[in-house]
Design a protein around this motif. Structure first.
Motif, short mmCIF file in Angstrom:
data_model
loop_
_atom_site.label_atom_id
_atom_site.label_comp_id
_atom_site.label_asym_id
_atom_site.label_seq_id
_atom_site.Cartn_x
_atom_site.Cartn_y
_atom_site.Cartn_z
N GLU A 177 0.84 -1.36 0.03
CA GLU A 177 0.01 -0.02 0.06
C GLU A 177 0.91 1.29 0.10
O GLU A 177 0.66 2.10 -0.55
N LEU A 178 2.08 1.15 0.65
CA LEU A 178 2.99 2.58 0.77
C LEU A 178 3.46 2.56 -0.53
O LEU A 178 3.53 3.70 -1.28
N SER A 179 4.04 1.64 -1.32
CA SER A 179 4.43 1.65 -2.69
C SER A 179 3.67 2.29 -3.68
O SER A 179 3.77 2.96 -4.24
N GLU A 180 2.12 1.70 -3.38
CA GLU A 180 1.16 2.20 -4.28
C GLU A 180 0.99 3.71 -4.23
O GLU A 180 0.67 4.44 -4.95
N SER A 181 1.03 3.89 -2.98
CA SER A 181 0.68 5.40 -2.44
C SER A 181 1.69 6.47 -3.02
O SER A 181 1.39 7.46 -3.78
N LYS A 182 3.00 6.08 -2.72
CA LYS A 182 3.91 6.70 -3.30
C LYS A 182 4.12 6.96 -4.89
O LYS A 182 4.04 7.87 -5.66
N ARG A 183 3.52 5.82 -5.61
CA ARG A 183 3.51 5.78 -7.03
C ARG A 183 2.36 6.74 -7.60
O ARG A 183 2.63 7.53 -8.42
N LYS A 184 1.23 6.64 -6.64
CA LYS A 184 0.17 7.49 -7.23
C LYS A 184 0.35 9.01 -6.86
O LYS A 184 0.06 9.78 -7.68
N LEU A 185 0.87 9.30 -5.79
CA LEU A 185 1.14 10.61 -5.42
C LEU A 185 2.41 11.24 -6.24
O LEU A 185 2.52 12.47 -6.47
N GLY A 186 3.41 10.61 -6.66
CA GLY A 186 4.52 10.94 -7.25
C GLY A 186 5.49 11.56 -6.36
O GLY A 186 6.44 12.26 -6.78
N PHE A 187 5.28 11.35 -5.03
CA PHE A 187 6.38 12.01 -4.02
C PHE A 187 6.58 11.04 -2.74
O PHE A 187 5.38 10.21 -2.69
N GLU A 188 7.24 11.21 -1.87
CA GLU A 188 7.24 10.41 -0.71
C GLU A 188 6.39 11.26 0.37
O GLU A 188 6.61 12.40 0.76
N PRO A 189 5.52 10.49 0.99
CA PRO A 189 4.66 11.33 2.04
C PRO A 189 6.00 11.36 3.23
O PRO A 189 6.72 10.43 3.28
N PRO A 190 5.70 12.20 4.19
CA PRO A 190 6.61 12.46 5.42
C PRO A 190 6.61 11.23 6.18
O PRO A 190 5.94 10.68 6.42
N ALA A 191 7.94 10.90 6.56
CA ALA A 191 8.07 9.86 7.41
C ALA A 191 7.25 9.39 8.52
O ALA A 191 7.18 8.44 8.78
N LEU A 192 7.19 10.53 9.43
CA LEU A 192 6.41 10.39 10.45
C LEU A 192 4.82 9.87 10.36
O LEU A 192 4.57 9.20 10.93
#
Length: 179
Positions: A38-53
Motif C-alpha cells: 500500500e505504501l509503494s502504491e501510495s508513493k507511485r500515485k502521489l509522485g512523491f514520498e509522504p513524510p516519514a512520521l
C-alpha cells in the motif's frame, strides 16, 4: 517525534471516546496498518514520498481513523473523509487541471490528511523536511483564483501538531481562535 509521543498518540487512539476530536459526533475505527504494498502504491500515485512520521503512524497505529478533527485520512487502503476519499485520492483530485478554472493549481506535495468538516482540511507540506501543517479552507477561496490564497500556514510541524493533539489540546481552537 519521540517514541513517547507515538505511544501517546497510540494510547489516545485506542479509546472510542478520544480516538478523534469528533468521536461523539462521528465514531470511527482505526484501519489496519499500512502495508509495504500500500505504501509503494501510495508513493507511485502521489509522485512523491509522504513524510516519514506520517508513514510511521500509518504503519504502527493504523492507516488512519484516529487523530485530530474527524481523524487522519489514510494512504491507499486507509481511512477516508466524509466523501470516501483517502489522502491519496483527495490529493489526486485536487491536483487535476480544471479547464473551467485555469487558475486552479494545487501545490505539489501538499497532502490533505485531516478532515474538519465544511471541506476544511489540514495538509502536510511534503516538500519541506519539517513537514509543516497547512490549513486548506475553501470558504476563503474564490473560483478563478489560486487555491494558495486559501491555504494558511499553522507554523507548526506535523510532530508538534500530533504532540499537541496527544496532550488533549483542541487544535480547532488553535486553527480558528475566533470560531
Amino acid at each position: 517525534m519521540s517514541q513517547k509521543t507515538i505511544q501517546r498518540v497510540f494510547a489516545r487512539a485506542q479509546s472510542d471516546q478520544t480516538r478523534t476530536d469528533q468521536s461523539d459526533i462521528s465514531p470511527s475505527s482505526i484501519r489496519s496498518k499500512l502495508t509495504e504494498n500500500e505504501l509503494s502504491e501510495s508513493k507511485r500515485k502521489l509522485g512523491f514520498e509522504p513524510p516519514a512520521l506520517y508513514v510511521t503512524l500509518m504503519q504502527t497505529v493504523g492507516n488512519g481513523g484516529f487523530g485530530p478533527g474527524y481523524g487522519l485520512m489514510g494512504l491507499v487502503g486507509g481511512a477516508t473523509d466524509d466523501m470516501g476519499k483517502t489522502s491519496v485520492e483527495l490529493y489526486k483530485d485536487f491536483s487535476q487541471f480544471d479547464s473551467d478554472d485555469p487558475a486552479w493549481k494545487w501545490p505539489y506535495g501538499l497532502l490533505p490528511v485531516c478532515h474538519w468538516g465544511c471541506a476544511i482540511y489540514s495538509c502536510i507540506d511534503s516538500t519541506n523536511d519539517g513537514a509543516p501543517i497547512k490549513t486548506w479552507d475553501p470558504n476563503e477561496w474564490e473560483e478563478g483564483t489560486s487555491p494558495e490564497l486559501a491555504i494558511r500556514s499553522t507554523e507548526i510541524s506535523l510532530a508538534q501538531w500530533l504532540e499537541t493533539w496527544s496532550d488533549g489540546t483542541n487544535i480547532w481552537e488553535k486553527m480558528f481562535p475566533s470560531s
